[in-house]
Scaffold this active site. Structure first.
Site, PDB file in Angstrom:
ATOM      1  CG  ASP A 131      -7.188   8.690   4.118  1.00 57.17           C
ATOM      2  OD1 ASP A 131      -6.904   7.604   3.585  1.00 57.17           O
ATOM      3  OD2 ASP A 131      -6.332   9.551   4.418  1.00 57.17           O
ATOM      4  CE  LYS A 163      -3.760   2.255   2.564  1.00 58.28           C
ATOM      5  NZ  LYS A 163      -4.803   2.189   1.529  1.00 58.28           N
ATOM      6  CG  ASP A 189      -0.567   6.793   2.234  1.00 62.98           C
ATOM      7  OD1 ASP A 189      -1.045   7.619   1.438  1.00 62.98           O
ATOM      8  OD2 ASP A 189      -1.109   6.516   3.326  1.00 62.98           O
TER       9      ASP A 189
END
Length: 721
Positions: free
Chosen positions: A533, A462, A464
């Site tokens: 988010d 993941k 970011d």
């Protein structure tokens, strides 16, 4: 110009005598004409299909001559800054002597393949050439364009500074009025779709942040104000750029409209030395007479067919530990979560932020990518091995482009951050941005990422990116220091490309504080994106609606998290949370150690149900039946490519007094076939489901009610609706 015979190529046809080039997509035509005498390329047509003979005979529109307007403004394929041109330039430069005007001349038209042609231009006297690339990928309705620039001079000519260097300019036909569609928003509020009238002048969408951005996305639609979801002409333009970008829609008082798409923004200049070249990102565009829904499905098909690395794969059901443990991760609590996730049927376990050295909160540790000695004293491999033993893939959260000032990396290499030597760096989220335009920085990132993946048998990252650029100059100040706004993304691409080459089985999710870096460029190197988010299942309906305008459900990560929601505090039943997340790539992100046995059992059933419908959702065609906010219900339909299975989601976020909504008229079904509800056994013809509609399923009472209908064809092989 090189004379070509008229060809019979399925996608590109050229008439050398007239200089006409016809580009054919599955359902539209795009026509341009090379004007050697004027030294430019005129736009002729973009819309309904037509034969080459008609394309050759079509006139090129031009405004009346006067001394205050450019006669060809709005109709050149690639307008430059120079001569009587007063519209938005696609190309603007500054030569070594400080001058800017360009005087184009056409060199030739060069077919590359049956679906790719290049028009080569150069300045009449200065050392600069630019090549316009046109490509029609097979089997779809999307056009691709990009531009290459070449400094053709010697050291004596000095550098050429590219001030504007668009991928493409897309001229549109004349219409009485235009409406522009785009998305806007912010962190945790991405994808707010808006359509409004296009004024005369320049309307600019873009990002000065160094990444795609939450506030906008690099695409826009244009229609004459009469298009709807399934009817009306729609033109759409997108850009495959993951750094700063700019889309400019210009509408002139003379009635011309066009869209210029390119990377960078004002002040992001690129220096081209003698012998140097620069290739822009690809701009994607389409025309359809069948509304916004067909435009979206055409883009979805293109991304799955020509952009995504592994479109044939079904994305796994993942569990992510972030909302359960935040920074308080350790081997024990992650093992407990992994065992519960496996019991629910999760196929991928992702250990989120907090696993590395110094990372007790968001103020330290970024850059020091080794396991936290107190939280993981045995390293990550024991956790990874247990996750694999449980039958799941193992994933890790990383943020390779960032650094905390409180880190060994920053103390050793403070010069690696984006900065200008005499400016005070601005910390956002307690971190600075590493300069990925520098090969020593990307080389460092590739080394530690490769070691991390290999040593811990990592299957999934993941990736970011949690802040925008500030003080974004090169590691040394200079006239083109701000090129980092586009070159950083190119450095990122190189790391991703090389990492995936070394580890072919590695899969990657792009994340930037949610949906802050979503575009066709990053999707060419990743497998899915973290949409937002904000995991509130009601808010997600709006976010996912905007996301679907360009991007397919098969790349849209969506989680079921705790209730009340950690961000909004909204209380939402698990059924609704699952139905919202099942409309994309299902994930679970709640604290499973706090879920009751009943909740765990319901979640287990939800995961099992999703695996049944997953091929239809992730690979099928999407139809937006009822948009969020336009009535009491929101509804989305997914249809398998063979139209044998349909999945329909219906959500009612809030109860409201009023008449019952009418049946849902489904789309794309085989009209003569019969479809059976897999849960109730009810049966209808495709014609009935399309014409009368699907009787609405019973919804639970109260707010946040939802339903899922699964239909399967049981008889008939008739035509599609």
């Amino acid at each position: 110009m090189t004379t070509q015979r008229a060809t019979t190529a399925p996608s590109v046809q050229i008439d050398g005598t007239s200089g006409t080039v016809l580009l054919r997509t599955a359902h539209s035509a795009y026509v341009l004409r090379v004007d050697r005498a004027a030294g430019t390329v005129r736009h002729v047509h973009w819309g309904a299909p037509l034969p080459l003979a008609d394309a050759v005979a079509l006139p090129v529109w031009a405004d009346h001559d006067n001394s205050f307007a450019g006669r060809w403004d709005g109709v050149e394929e690639y307008p430059v800054d120079g001569g009587a041109r007063f519209g938005t330039p696609a190309l603007e430069v500054r030569f070594a002597d400080g001058s800017s005007p360009l005087e184009p001349t056409v060199e030739d038209v060069v077919p590359q393949t049956d679906d790719h042609v290049v028009v080569r231009l150069r300045d009449r006297a200065r050392p600069l050439a630019w090549h316009l690339h046109y490509r029609v990928p097979a089997g779809g309705g999307v056009l691709e364009r990009w531009t290459e620039f070449h400094h053709t001079g010697t050291d004596d000519d000095g550098d050429v500074l590219l001030l504007r260097y668009a991928s493409a300019h897309w001229p549109l036909p004349q219409r009485p009025a235009w409406r522009l569609g785009s998305v806007h928003g912010g962190w945790s509020a991405e994808g707010r779709l808006e359509r409004s009238g296009l004024p005369v002048g320049e309307t600019v969408l873009g990002s000065r942040r160094g990444h795609t951005g939450h506030h906008a996305n690099p695409w826009m639609t244009l229609d004459a104000g009469d298009a709807a979801e399934e009817h009306g002409e729609v033109w759409a333009v997108a850009l495959a750029a993951s750094g700063s970008w700019r889309l400019t829609a210009q509408r002139t008082a003379a009635g011309r409209t066009g869209v210029t798409a390119g990377e960078g923004h004002e002040g992001t200049e690129l220096r081209l030395p003698p012998g140097g070249s620069h290739r822009t990102p690809v701009s994607l565009a389409l025309h359809t007479p069948h509304g916004f829904g067909r435009a979206s499905r055409t883009f979805h098909h293109h991304l799955r067919t020509h952009v995504l690395p592994h479109p044939e794969e079904l994305r796994p059901v993942l569990y992510n530990s972030w909302e359960a443990t935040s920074f308080q991760v350790d081997e024990e609590n992650q093992l407990a979560l992994a065992r519960r996730a496996a019991d629910l049927g999760a196929e991928l376990f992702v250990l989120d932020d907090g696993w590395f050295r110094g990372r007790d909160d968001d103020k330290a540790g970024l850059g020091d990518w080794t396991p936290h000695p107190r939280r993981f004293p045995r390293g990550l491999r024991p956790l990874a091995d247990e996750v694999h033993r449980l039958g799941m893939a193992f994933g890790l959260w990383v943020e390779p482009e960032m650094v905390n000032v409180d880190s060994d990396l920053y103390r050793e290499h403070p010069d690696w951050v984006q900065h200008l030597p005499d400016r005070t760096p601005t910390e956002l989220r307690n971190q600075l941005v590493l300069d990925f335009s520098r090969p020593e920085v990307t080389g460092w990132a590739l080394r530690w990422l490769s070691g991390l993946v290999a040593e811990n048998t990592v299957d999934f990252l993941k990736w970011d990116f949690n802040r925008a650029f500030t003080e974004a100059g090169a590691h040394q100040a200079g006239p083109d220091a701000r090129r980092v706004h586009v070159e950083h993304a190119r450095g990122l691409y190189r790391v991703l490309d090389r990492l995936r080459t070394r580890f072919p089985r590695l899969r990657i999710e792009a994340c930037a504080g949610g949906g802050g870096r979503v575009d066709p460029g990053i999707l060419a190197r990743t497998d899915q994106v973290w949409t937002s988010d904000n995991t509130d299942a009601v808010d997600r309906l709006t976010i996912q609606h905007g996301f679907s305008q360009l991007y397919p459900a098969g790349v849209m990560s969506a989680w079921v998290t705790d209730s009340p929601n950690p961000l909004t505090g909204r209380v939402v039943p698990m059924r609704f949370r699952f139905h919202s997340a099942m409309a994309g790539v299902l994930g679970i992100g709640g604290d499973l150690t706090r879920w009751s046995d009943a909740e765990l059992a319901e979640a287990r059933g939800g995961v099992e149900l999703y695996k049944d419908i997953r091929p239809v959702v992730q690979r099928g065609r999407q139809f937006r039946l009822l948009a969020p906010g336009e009535g009491p219900l929101t509804a989305v339909q997914y249809l398998s490519e063979d139209a044998d299975r349909a999945v329909v989601f219906v959500w009612r976020p809030t109860t409201a007094f009023g008449p019952s909504p009418p049946p849902l008229r489904l789309r794309g079904l085989k009209q003569e076939a019969r479809y059976q509800d897999e849960d109730t056994g009810g049966e209808w013809s495709g014609a009935t489901l399309s014409g009368f509609g699907l009787p609405l399923p019973d919804l639970p009472t109260g707010d946040c009610a939802s339903a899922l209908v699964r239909l399967r064809r049981v008889t008939g092989h008739g035509r599609n609706g």
